[in-house]
Motif scaffolding. Structure first.
Motif, short mmCIF file in Angstrom:
data_model
loop_
_atom_site.label_atom_id
_atom_site.label_comp_id
_atom_site.label_asym_id
_atom_site.label_seq_id
_atom_site.Cartn_x
_atom_site.Cartn_y
_atom_site.Cartn_z
N MET A 1 11.17 -2.26 2.51
CA MET A 1 10.27 -3.12 1.77
C MET A 1 8.87 -3.00 2.37
SD MET A 1 10.45 -7.22 1.29
CE MET A 1 9.72 -7.78 2.81
N VAL A 2 7.87 -2.91 1.53
CA VAL A 2 6.50 -2.77 2.01
C VAL A 2 5.71 -4.05 1.73
CG1 VAL A 2 5.57 -1.74 -0.11
CG2 VAL A 2 4.54 -1.18 2.08
N LYS A 3 4.82 -4.37 2.65
CA LYS A 3 3.90 -5.49 2.48
C LYS A 3 2.48 -4.97 2.72
CE LYS A 3 6.98 -9.21 3.94
NZ LYS A 3 7.17 -10.32 4.88
N VAL A 38 -7.05 -1.64 3.54
CA VAL A 38 -5.81 -2.34 3.22
C VAL A 38 -4.75 -1.71 4.12
CG1 VAL A 38 -4.06 -2.71 1.44
CG2 VAL A 38 -6.50 -2.78 0.84
N HIS A 39 -3.99 -2.56 4.80
CA HIS A 39 -2.96 -2.10 5.74
C HIS A 39 -1.59 -2.35 5.15
CE1 HIS A 39 -5.92 -1.56 8.98
NE2 HIS A 39 -6.55 -2.53 8.33
N LEU A 40 -0.77 -1.31 5.11
CA LEU A 40 0.60 -1.43 4.61
C LEU A 40 1.55 -1.37 5.79
CD1 LEU A 40 -1.13 -0.02 2.25
CD2 LEU A 40 1.11 0.47 1.28
N VAL A 41 2.58 -2.20 5.76
CA VAL A 41 3.62 -2.18 6.78
C VAL A 41 4.96 -2.11 6.05
CG1 VAL A 41 4.70 -3.37 8.73
CG2 VAL A 41 2.22 -3.54 8.39
N TRP A 42 5.78 -1.12 6.44
CA TRP A 42 7.12 -0.96 5.88
C TRP A 42 8.09 -1.67 6.80
CZ3 TRP A 42 8.75 1.36 1.41
CH2 TRP A 42 10.14 1.47 1.25
N TYR A 43 8.92 -2.53 6.22
CA TYR A 43 9.93 -3.27 6.97
C TYR A 43 11.31 -2.74 6.64
CZ TYR A 43 6.29 -6.54 8.22
OH TYR A 43 5.13 -7.09 8.73
N GLU A 44 12.10 -2.51 7.66
CA GLU A 44 13.47 -2.03 7.53
C GLU A 44 14.35 -3.05 8.25
OE1 GLU A 44 15.78 1.21 6.01
OE2 GLU A 44 13.68 0.78 5.74
N ALA A 45 15.24 -3.70 7.52
CA ALA A 45 16.12 -4.74 8.07
C ALA A 45 15.30 -5.81 8.79
CB ALA A 45 17.17 -4.13 8.99
N GLY A 46 14.15 -6.15 8.22
CA GLY A 46 13.32 -7.21 8.78
C GLY A 46 12.42 -6.80 9.92
#
Length: 137
Positions: A1-3, A38-46
């Motif tokens: 999931m990306v934020k 704009v900064h994107l962060v990908w989350y894997e299992a939180g």
């Protein structure tokens, strides 16, 4: 999931420090561009697994993407490609028609496989060979 974030988050900063400063030895990792990107962060299992940033260039519809980094323990899971695709989608929604980036030469094939092509000659950023790359959206 990306934020997506309008400022450099602690998670993005930690990932970049791990990958670019500690692993690769870059000294000038953080710059004034961080404040306009704009900064994107990908989350894997939180857990924050990867990051990148993008910002509008001077020419209308042209964006710059950079600082794509995946934490070592998350590599080999295609997270970098997923994050790049998410960033491209964000740029499209913002009206982007072209993306430029500065790739480390060792990562060039990753970007080629994602539809980018090299522009011009290789050059050094700090001590590391880089090449400018571009993709039409």
């Amino acid at each position: 999931m990306v934020k997506c974030f309008d400022s450099l988050t602690e998670a993005a900063k930690q990932i970049r420090e791990e990958v670019f400063v500690e692993e690769q030895g870059f000294q000038k990792e953080f710059d004034e561009t961080d404040s306009k990107a704009v900064h994107l962060v990908w989350y894997e299992a939180g857990e924050a697994a990867a990051t990148c940033r993008h910002y509008a260039g001077e020419e209308k519809g042209v964006y710059w993407l950079g600082r794509l980094a995946v934490r070592k323990r998350f590599r080999g899971r295609q997270i970098g490609g997923k994050l790049l695709f998410a960033a491209e989608e964000e740029i499209r929604r913002a009206g982007g028609i072209r993306i430029h980036l500065s790739s480390q030469v060792r990562a060039k094939e990753f970007y080629v496989n994602c539809g980018y092509h090299a522009l011009g000659e290789e050059y050094k950023d700090e001590y590391c060979p880089h090449v400018e790359m571009m993709k039409e959206l």
